[in-house]
Design an enzyme around this catalytic site. Structure first.
Site, PDB file in Angstrom:
ATOM      1  N   GLU A   1       0.838  -1.196   0.000  1.00  0.00           N
ATOM      2  CA  GLU A   1       0.000   0.000   0.000  1.00  0.00           C
ATOM      3  C   GLU A   1       0.875   1.249   0.000  1.00  0.00           C
ATOM      4  OE1 GLU A   1      -3.515   2.103   2.677  1.00  0.00           O
ATOM      5  OE2 GLU A   1      -3.126  -0.039   2.847  1.00  0.00           O
ATOM      6  N   ARG A   2       0.570   2.169  -0.917  1.00  0.00           N
ATOM      7  CA  ARG A   2       1.382   3.376  -1.086  1.00  0.00           C
ATOM      8  C   ARG A   2       2.836   3.021  -1.335  1.00  0.00           C
ATOM      9  NH1 ARG A   2      -2.947   6.018  -2.474  1.00  0.00           N
ATOM     10  NH2 ARG A   2      -4.435   6.314  -0.786  1.00  0.00           N
TER      11      ARG A   2
ATOM     12  N   GLU B   1      -9.986   5.338  10.003  1.00  0.00           N
ATOM     13  CA  GLU B   1     -10.260   4.918   8.631  1.00  0.00           C
ATOM     14  C   GLU B   1     -10.855   3.507   8.565  1.00  0.00           C
ATOM     15  OE1 GLU B   1      -7.056   7.646   6.214  1.00  0.00           O
ATOM     16  OE2 GLU B   1      -6.457   5.596   6.709  1.00  0.00           O
TER      17      GLU B   1
ATOM     18  N   ASP C   1      -1.726  14.864   6.711  1.00  0.00           N
ATOM     19  CA  ASP C   1      -1.350  13.563   6.136  1.00  0.00           C
ATOM     20  C   ASP C   1      -0.169  13.701   5.170  1.00  0.00           C
ATOM     21  OD1 ASP C   1      -1.337  10.915   5.440  1.00  0.00           O
ATOM     22  OD2 ASP C   1      -3.220  10.946   4.339  1.00  0.00           O
TER      23      ASP C   1
ATOM     24  N   GLU D   1       6.497  10.455  13.185  1.00  0.00           N
ATOM     25  CA  GLU D   1       6.340   9.628  11.983  1.00  0.00           C
ATOM     26  C   GLU D   1       6.501  10.486  10.736  1.00  0.00           C
ATOM     27  OE1 GLU D   1       3.245   6.358  11.688  1.00  0.00           O
ATOM     28  OE2 GLU D   1       2.455   7.754  10.193  1.00  0.00           O
TER      29      GLU D   1
ATOM     30  N   GLU E   1       4.215   9.374  -1.161  1.00  0.00           N
ATOM     31  CA  GLU E   1       2.803   9.369  -1.524  1.00  0.00           C
ATOM     32  C   GLU E   1       2.343  10.721  -2.049  1.00  0.00           C
ATOM     33  OE1 GLU E   1      -1.582   8.547   0.515  1.00  0.00           O
ATOM     34  OE2 GLU E   1       0.243   8.252   1.687  1.00  0.00           O
TER      35      GLU E   1
ATOM     36  N   TRP F   1     -13.566  13.346   3.356  1.00  0.00           N
ATOM     37  CA  TRP F   1     -12.220  13.112   3.891  1.00  0.00           C
ATOM     38  C   TRP F   1     -11.644  14.297   4.651  1.00  0.00           C
ATOM     39  CZ3 TRP F   1     -10.342   8.343   4.172  1.00  0.00           C
ATOM     40  CH2 TRP F   1     -10.921   7.366   3.354  1.00  0.00           C
TER      41      TRP F   1
END
Length: 703
Positions: free
Chosen positions: A182-183, A308, A387, A409, A415, A565
């Protein structure tokens, strides 16, 4: 000229080869051409001995390990606890270096620290533990000939952060939407393929070498979005995780596992996953005990919960502290940690309701829980409040929880920064984040938050950017982001340009002919400002997103504007930006401590690059630069395309000076970057021209 050298072929890879990244054999030339003495025992000392032995076999040096030694060593790599070296010259050098250790602090180097010194014509690396000797050996490789310079000063080296970690978003099964990774923008997984473990030990071992060489000491081997097959890595597929741990262990890399909060229900058949239920606590304790029986140095769990759509404690009327402490209790007897992600927000927002603000969510959820988490809980906080956008303010959570261990993080996988189709060196951006002082000049930095008191912080984490592509990161220049992450996690005060120099020297090595400085200058010209170049031709002034929904590549100004979102820019005929002030907006600025709460609240004091993140302003609002917002949008988008065109031309000039396969791959990526930058320029400029009706002051064509 300079050439990167290809790596080994895996026994499972047929005729395929992979690029050696920043550890081609030639990087070991200086070390491998000399007499070397390795003194000490242990698994990681064996790794040092293996690395040195292979280098000496290639470049004509000699290596000794185990008495008696009758050698005039030029390099001594020794554990202090191993005692006296039975060789007069080597022992003299070892003893001569020891005062430099004892003369600083308590004289301890720690589990991963080392001393590097040049004493009486001998280079000495001293360490208290095998990991320190391994990192010291790679430091000698980084320095090359400079490691054997008699002017080399004695210096202690210890990592600023104990936890330096990569989270892989790899799926065991190929997910119907997100695929194998993913990504992920570098092919398939290094660990998994089509529902099974890959068992590619040769490549996995080379990956461990790359990580150790830049200072990374831990990974998570599966996606934070834990699907059905991946959930079973905790139980009946634990052997696959143990196999990965065994391969990476000789390079000091500890394995962690993403787990589902609903595992007691999904795997254990319990009717509940309530964190306060005794049956649930017993299930986690037993499952964790079995993990440590198979993997004694297992690091712990990573959890994404109530985010999510992932299951979490909210379903049982509990909070995040209840959920995290449940797993912490199971891990504590074994020395493990649970890393609990703070990426929690409402992803089903009403876009018509301007009072709801996704940026507020993490602080709203977690700040009230400060002090309630167990000691072995690490709250993992994204560096920004949204994000991983190319420009965000630092998350206020990182200043709001002094009684909680926090990890910062980052996202190495690109991305929102070009997906490894665009060159975008992120070292400068990460350095800005780590040096940021959320309480002003008198307070500590974000790096201090990650380090914690007495080194007990949560460390630095990045979402990994590697895959099974022959170049590891698909774009050869994206390797620099992985390298920079490791080096900044070791020392957040390192200068991004100097880190880039290290990577260039290790990856693009000089050979007999040509001018290596041409390659160096070209790399810097392309990469130094590439993050800001990317920012110039994409979303302006910190507003973020404007990407195509789902895959997030390429421009779509209103792609997320009317979705649940929570990623809006609110552009209308009068202006653009999100009002997050306390006076008239969502109140997000109030989550920051002074002085930043006041700086961000003020339209006049807010930094230009974050203006639209915090304020809705007219198009003719004048920035600190003296330009209006609308003219800034036009100018930067035209400039960004010109800068990419210049990158492409510079790269053409080094054809013949680098490996043709590497040159071709980078050239192809730069062609795509130029095409995409033009698309961004035309869509963004046209959108805002049509919204504002304000023409470009320079009369350039806007469609």
């Amino acid at each position: 000229m300079s050439v990167p050298v290809t790596g080994r072929a895996s026994a499972h890879a047929g005729k395929s080869i992979w690029h050696a990244a920043w550890l081609p054999p030639a990087a070991f030339r200086e070390l491998g051409s000399r007499p070397v003495l390795v003194h000490g025992e242990g698994l990681l000392v064996d790794t040092v001995l293996d690395e040195v032995s292979r280098a000496c076999a290639r470049y004509g040096g000699r290596v000794w390990h185990g008495p008696p030694w009758q050698v005039d060593a030029d390099l001594v790599l020794a554990l202090r606890e191993a005692g006296r070296v039975p060789n007069v010259a080597a022992e003299s050098a070892r003893l001569g270096a020891t005062p430099a250790v004892n003369g600083a602090g308590d004289g301890a180097l720690g589990d991963e620290g080392y001393l590097l010194a040049r004493v009486d014509g001998v280079t000495v690396v001293l360490a208290d533990a095998p990991a320190g000797l391994l990192y010291g050996m790679f430091h000698v490789v980084r320095l090359g000939a400079a490691a054997f310079d008699d002017e080399l000063p004695a210096r202690r080296h210890r990592p600023a952060l104990d936890r330096r970690m990569l989270d892989h978003w790899d799926n065991v099964d190929v997910h119907p939407v997100s695929g194998q990774v993913e990504r992920g923008y570098a092919g398939g997984s290094l660990f998994w393929r089509d529902g099974a473990a890959r068992h590619d030990h040769a490549r996995l071992r080379d990956y461990g070498r790359l990580l150790a060489a830049c200072g990374v000491n831990a990974i998570t081997v599966n996606n934070v979005n834990v699907h059905d097959t991946e959930a079973r890595l905790l139980t009946d597929r634990l052997g696959d995780v143990a196999e990965i741990a065994q391969v990476l262990r000789p390079y000091g890399v500890r394995v962690h596992l993403s787990v589902s909060f609903a595992a007691p229900v999904v795997l254990g058949g319990l009717p509940t996953a309530d964190p306060l239920d005794d049956r649930v606590r017993a299930w986690w304790a037993a499952a964790t005990r079995r993990v440590y029986q198979r993997i004694p140095d297992f690091g712990g769990y990573l959890v994404k919960a109530d985010s999510e759509g992932r299951p979490g404690p909210f379903a049982y009327g509990r909070d995040h502290a209840d959920g995290a402490n449940l797993l912490a209790e199971a891990l504590a007897p074994h020395g493990g940690v649970v890393r609990w992600r703070a990426f929690v927000y409402d992803h089903r927002q009403d876009w018509r309701d301007r009072s709801t603000d996704r940026a507020r969510a993490a602080h709203d959820h977690f700040a009230p829980l400060d002090g309630r988490f167990d000691d072995n809980v690490i709250l993992q906080v994204k560096f920004g409040p949204i994000d991983f956008q190319p420009r965000e303010p630092v998350s206020p959570v990182l200043a709001a929880m002094p009684a909680t261990r926090l990890a910062v993080e980052l996202q190495a996988t690109q991305e929102y920064t070009g997906q490894q189709r665009h060159v975008c060196y992120l070292g400068p951006w990460w350095s800005e984040v780590l040096r940021f002082r959320p309480r002003g000049e008198a307070g500590g930095t974000i790096a201090d938050v990650a380090a914690g008191r007495a080194g007990a912080g949560g460390g630095l984490v990045a979402v990994a950017n590697v895959g099974d592509d022959p170049f590891w990161t698909a774009h050869p220049l994206a390797q620099a982001n992985l390298y920079a992450f490791g080096r900044l996690a070791w020392d957040p005060l390192l200068v991004p340009g100097a880190i880039l120099d290290e990577w260039i020297d290790l990856t693009w090595l000089p050979v007999a002919t040509g001018d290596p400085e041409t390659v160096r200058r070209t790399m810097h010209a392309i990469m130094d400002d590439s993050w800001r170049t990317y920012e110039r031709y994409t979303a302006p002034l910190g507003v973020g997103f404007m990407v195509r929904p789902g895959h997030h590549y390429g421009p779509d100004v209103d792609g997320y504007e009317y979705t649940p979102w929570g990623t809006y820019h609110f552009a209308d005929r009068d202006g653009v930006g999100v009002d997050r002030t306390r006076a008239t907006g969502t109140g997000f600025t109030g989550q920051y401590p002074p002085p930043w709460s006041e700086v961000y609240e003020s339209r006049e004091r807010c930094p230009d690059e974050l203006l639209l993140f915090f304020h809705h302003v007219p198009y003719r609002h004048v920035l600190h630069s003296g330009r209006t917002v609308i003219q800034h949008i036009y100018d930067t988008h035209f400039a960004g395309v010109e800068e990419v065109a210049a990158m492409r031309e510079r790269w053409r000039l080094v054809a013949g000076a680098v490996d043709p396969a590497v040159h071709d791959r980078v050239a192809e990526r730069l062609d795509e970057q130029f095409r995409s930058a033009v698309e961004w320029r035309d869509q963004i400029n046209t959108y805002f021209f049509r919204k504002s009706g304000v023409p470009d002051a320079h009369g350039r064509r806007i469609h």
